[in-house]
Write a protein that holds these residues in place. Structure first.
Motif, short mmCIF file in Angstrom:
data_model
loop_
_atom_site.label_atom_id
_atom_site.label_comp_id
_atom_site.label_asym_id
_atom_site.label_seq_id
_atom_site.Cartn_x
_atom_site.Cartn_y
_atom_site.Cartn_z
N LYS A 1 -1.33 2.39 -3.86
CA LYS A 1 -2.37 1.45 -3.41
C LYS A 1 -3.09 1.96 -2.17
O LYS A 1 -4.23 1.57 -1.91
CB LYS A 1 -1.75 0.07 -3.13
CG LYS A 1 -1.42 -0.73 -4.37
CD LYS A 1 -0.88 -2.11 -4.01
CE LYS A 1 -0.61 -2.94 -5.26
NZ LYS A 1 -0.06 -4.29 -4.91
N ARG A 2 -2.43 2.82 -1.41
CA ARG A 2 -3.05 3.39 -0.21
C ARG A 2 -3.79 4.68 -0.52
O ARG A 2 -4.19 5.40 0.40
CB ARG A 2 -1.97 3.61 0.86
CG ARG A 2 -1.40 2.30 1.39
CD ARG A 2 -0.13 2.53 2.18
NE ARG A 2 0.43 1.25 2.60
CZ ARG A 2 0.24 0.70 3.79
NH1 ARG A 2 -0.50 1.33 4.70
NH2 ARG A 2 0.77 -0.46 4.10
N GLY A 3 -3.95 4.99 -1.81
CA GLY A 3 -4.81 6.09 -2.20
C GLY A 3 -4.12 7.40 -2.54
O GLY A 3 -4.79 8.39 -2.83
N ALA A 4 -2.80 7.43 -2.53
CA ALA A 4 -2.08 8.67 -2.84
C ALA A 4 -1.75 8.75 -4.32
O ALA A 4 -1.47 7.74 -4.97
CB ALA A 4 -0.80 8.77 -2.00
N GLY A 5 -1.76 9.97 -4.85
CA GLY A 5 -1.19 10.19 -6.16
C GLY A 5 0.32 10.20 -6.04
O GLY A 5 0.87 10.45 -4.96
#
Length: 252
Positions: free
Chosen positions: A23-27
């Motif tokens: 959700k914080r943008g990491a894969g």
């Protein structure tokens, strides 16, 4: 894009950590042992929210499989994320076991040691060449290591989690030369599949247990997963070498 490796992410705290990190943008490269369907569910949840995730098999208690796992992570990084490194490692995989000291067997002791201490130690060592400088590691410990939460039957489990607390501090020192931060997170009793799915099988134990928490309930996976996601993200950039109890203050 940042990339995280989250072990034991087919359910519970690991699953929450994987979703919250995404959700914080990491894969996310997530692992499972026996619960492949749970891992697929985690991948699907991340993908439905617009993220990218890959599930790989890992037996945290079998160090012989770690070189092949290293190669599988490297392949996933290259093929899915077009990277040759990752940024965040969450050592969550493990299992419970309990026995009074006078009844514990050497076989049980060795199994717990392999899964809870030797496994995370050598997995981190194995993946360290793939972990980018200025990355972050979170190791899962337990509030059973703390004096006010002693529970008969968990001597080996708690002692090994205590070893992870100390290991995390030494990792923070040794890896600081590369700007890698290392912290550990100590949950209290949390509604997971822990201890052979004890809460689902014995829901009658929950009300009395909840009374031992200052905040009046047992933990939920997201209570822990959100803290893990914060610690490995930019928001945790000035936190390292800490063991952080995340338990709603059990036995305050």
């Amino acid at each position: 894009m940042k990339v995280a490796v989250v072990t034991g992410a087919s359910s519970g705290i690991g699953q929450s950590a994987a979703v919250q990190v995404a959700k914080r943008g990491a894969g996310v490269i997530l692992t499972y042992s026996s619960n492949e369907q749970g891992a697929k569910d985690t991948v699907r949840e991340i993908e439905q929210a617009g993220g990218t995730a890959v599930a790989l098999h890992l037996d945290i208690g079998d160090t012989a499989g770690f070189p092949a796992f290293h190669d599988a992570v490297a392949d996933a990084l290259r093929e899915t994320f077009h990277r040759d490194s990752f940024d965040q490692l969450v050592n969550n995989a493990g299992f419970a076991g309990m026995a009074l000291i006078e009844q514990a067997t050497e076989q049980e002791f060795d199994k717990l040691t392999d899964g809870l201490f030797k496994g995370p130690f050598f997995l981190t060592q194995t993946l360290l060449p793939l972990l980018a400088d200025r990355g972050a590691i979170v190791n899962l410990t337990s509030n059973s290591t703390l004096p006010h939460v002693t529970a008969p039957g968990y001597s080996v489990y708690a002692a090994l989690k205590g070893a992870i607390v100390v290991l995390s501090r030494y990792m923070a020192k040794e890896f600081s030369a590369r700007g890698i931060r290392v912290n550990s997170v100590a949950p209290g009793a949390t509604r997971t599949r822990f201890a052979d799915d004890a809460f689902a099988k014995n829901p009658e134990i929950i009300p009395d247990l909840a009374k031992t928490f200052a905040l009046g309930r047992i933990g939920e996976p997201d209570d822990i997963g959100m803290v893990i996601a914060m610690l490995v993200s930019e928001e945790g950039r000035w936190i390292t070498g800490q063991d952080i109890e995340v338990s709603g203050d059990q036995n305050l």
